[in-house]
Design an enzyme around this catalytic site. Sequence first.
Site, PDB file in Angstrom:
ATOM      1  CG  ASP A 198      -9.615 -20.140  12.547  1.00 43.68           C
ATOM      2  OD1 ASP A 198      -8.776 -19.281  12.052  1.00 43.68           O
ATOM      3  OD2 ASP A 198     -11.113 -20.360  12.423  1.00 43.68           O
ATOM      4  CG  ASP A 201      -9.667 -17.442   6.772  1.00 46.97           C
ATOM      5  OD1 ASP A 201      -9.870 -16.442   6.617  1.00 46.97           O
ATOM      6  OD2 ASP A 201      -8.489 -17.895   6.877  1.00 46.97           O
TER       7      ASP A 201
END
Length: 214
Positions: free
Chosen positions: A19, A21
């Site tokens: 991922d 953020d």
Amino acid sequence: MKKYNNSFKQRSGSIIALDADGVLLDYNAAYRLAWERAFGLLPDLRDKNAYWAIDRWDVSRLDGMELIKFRACFDEQYWKSIPAIPNAVKACEELCSAGYELVCVSAIESQFQHARLQNLQECGFPIERVIATSGSNTGISPKAAALRELNPIAFVDDFLPYLRGIPDDIHAALIMREPNGSPNLGGELNLAHSLHPDLQAFASWWLSESRCVE
């Protein structure tokens, strides 16, 4: 807590999906700068342990034209300029040196996919590919379909609901960052095979000799 099967350890050429953020990039810091861009005021810190940016900074909840004005700041410039989380680049370099290919799987709109890749590369991440999955209101992770197709050996995210529906043979690592207001709690923690404070901790554990089946 489930432990990952040690037979998968350090397979050369395997993919690790990450991922962006909260794992690679500091969305909370960028949110603060977006607020300053929209309203000309850099907000003070309210709660350093808050998971959500709106609770971390001393900002008000918006509606109407102010909300539209703020959302307009989440443009290509924004997605190209988010700072890296401390030690995240180093963690990625260690994983790459061990033979893993890193792919960013991010729940952003496809129109910002290139901006996200440019951001990562300008920060120094050894990442050549971003898969944008947008969001989802189905209850299943918007990343599940992409992960089934990509078939990584592991997936690292900081948002527990994004582990819903991903194949169980993909090692699901959850980053347990700021606790106040965090969604990373409750019975669904069983969806995660391992828990880590940040990506550097995950990389160190993943590459260690002590990782084993419980």
